[in-house]
Scaffold this motif. Structure first.
Motif, PDB file in Angstrom:
ATOM      1  N   GLY A   1      14.576  30.727  -4.699  1.00 43.99           N
ATOM      2  CA  GLY A   1      14.742  29.646  -5.651  1.00 43.99           C
ATOM      3  C   GLY A   1      14.891  28.315  -4.924  1.00 43.99           C
ATOM      4  N   MET A   2      14.373  27.249  -5.522  1.00 49.93           N
ATOM      5  CA  MET A   2      14.490  25.911  -4.954  1.00 49.93           C
ATOM      6  C   MET A   2      15.585  25.163  -5.690  1.00 49.93           C
ATOM      7  N   GLU A   3      16.526  24.616  -4.911  1.00 52.64           N
ATOM      8  CA  GLU A   3      17.663  23.917  -5.499  1.00 52.64           C
ATOM      9  C   GLU A   3      17.862  22.594  -4.775  1.00 52.64           C
ATOM     10  N   LYS A   4      18.175  21.540  -5.523  1.00 50.87           N
ATOM     11  CA  LYS A   4      18.411  20.242  -4.905  1.00 50.87           C
ATOM     12  C   LYS A   4      19.625  20.304  -3.994  1.00 50.87           C
ATOM     13  N   SER A   5      19.494  19.645  -2.851  1.00 59.13           N
ATOM     14  CA  SER A   5      20.575  19.570  -1.879  1.00 59.13           C
ATOM     15  C   SER A   5      21.013  18.120  -1.753  1.00 59.13           C
ATOM     16  N   ARG A   6      21.369  17.671  -0.566  1.00 63.41           N
ATOM     17  CA  ARG A   6      21.824  16.300  -0.370  1.00 63.41           C
ATOM     18  C   ARG A   6      20.726  15.434   0.237  1.00 63.41           C
TER      19      ARG A   6
END
Length: 240
Positions: free
Chosen positions: A115-120
């Motif tokens: 899964g692709m998840e927003k980071s910083r």
């Protein structure tokens, strides 16, 4: 056939793109590295540059990151744009990429899935979840001098997908301003959309284009490898 006027205009916008193919339905361009896809901060992007060069309205059906060079398909009408968008949605358009890394991967070939998840700081990261699933197939080959070229086939089209996938196997793209080490001196981010294959209204199309900038894309090992590989579609890609 392009008019001399349009040919001249395209030369004027050579810092943005070069024209690979044009017909009544769509164009294929080779985007330069470090050029925005859409207009931002008062500067027009590659789509607007292509519109100005060709003198017609164009419709985007996929995109490339700013640092990424290579093939972009642009429709000439809303109807063709809708057809191409459906083909992308159905995964009926096959895209193939090239990347170069100066880090040895955990595995030389295989599948990156997560899964692709927003980071910083505008970054993304892979998770074990199935939300926003990204699937990337790849091979890698040594170029010598600690460099490896990656041949990549993304099965999905998520933001930063390839950049995150290569980072996850320990081989971030050379010159990547987000996912590679900060202290590098490469002349560009070494990710390039190399080939695209699809069928539209009964006609089969296959286009490929070489990167136009980047000293690593001119090294002997790279040129030899790409000549040996040939058509990326004919490779025995890792199973999904």
């Amino acid at each position: 056939m392009m008019s001399e006027y349009n040919s001249g205009k395209i030369s004027f916008y050579a810092d943005y793109f070069s024209l690979v193919f044009e017909n009544d339905d769509f164009i294929v361009i080779n985007k330069q590295a470090d050029i925005n896809f859409h207009s931002e901060d008062g500067e027009f992007g590659v789509v607007v540059a292509a519109e100005k060069a060709l003198g017609c309205k164009l419709y985007s059906v996929h995109r490339l990151d700013k640092m990424t060079s290579g093939i972009i398909l642009l429709a000439k009408s809303p109807q063709i744009a809708a057809q191409l968008t459906l083909l992308f949605t159905e995964h009926s358009i096959q895209k193939y990429y090239l990347a170069i890394s100066d880090k040895k991967p955990k595995k030389k070939q295989g599948l990156v899935k997560g899964g692709m998840e927003k980071s910083r700081r505008g970054m993304w990261k892979l998770t074990k979840q199935k939300d926003n699933l990204a699937i990337t197939q790849f091979f890698s080959r040594s170029l010598g001098d600690g460099l490896r070229v990656f041949l990549i086939k993304p099965q999905t089209g998520k933001t930063h997908q390839i950049r995150v996938a290569l980072k996850s196997v320990g081989s971030p793209v050379c010159g990547d301003p987000l996912y590679a080490e900060k202290l590098n001196h490469y002349d560009r981010g070494y990710l390039h959309a190399y080939q695209i294959d699809f069928t539209l209204n009964g006609d089969d199309y296959s286009f490929y284009c070489e990167p136009q900038k980047g000293h690593l894309f001119n090294c002997e090992g790279y040129v030899k490898t790409i000549n040996e590989v040939g058509n990326f579609a004919l490779l025995n890609w890792p199973k999904v």
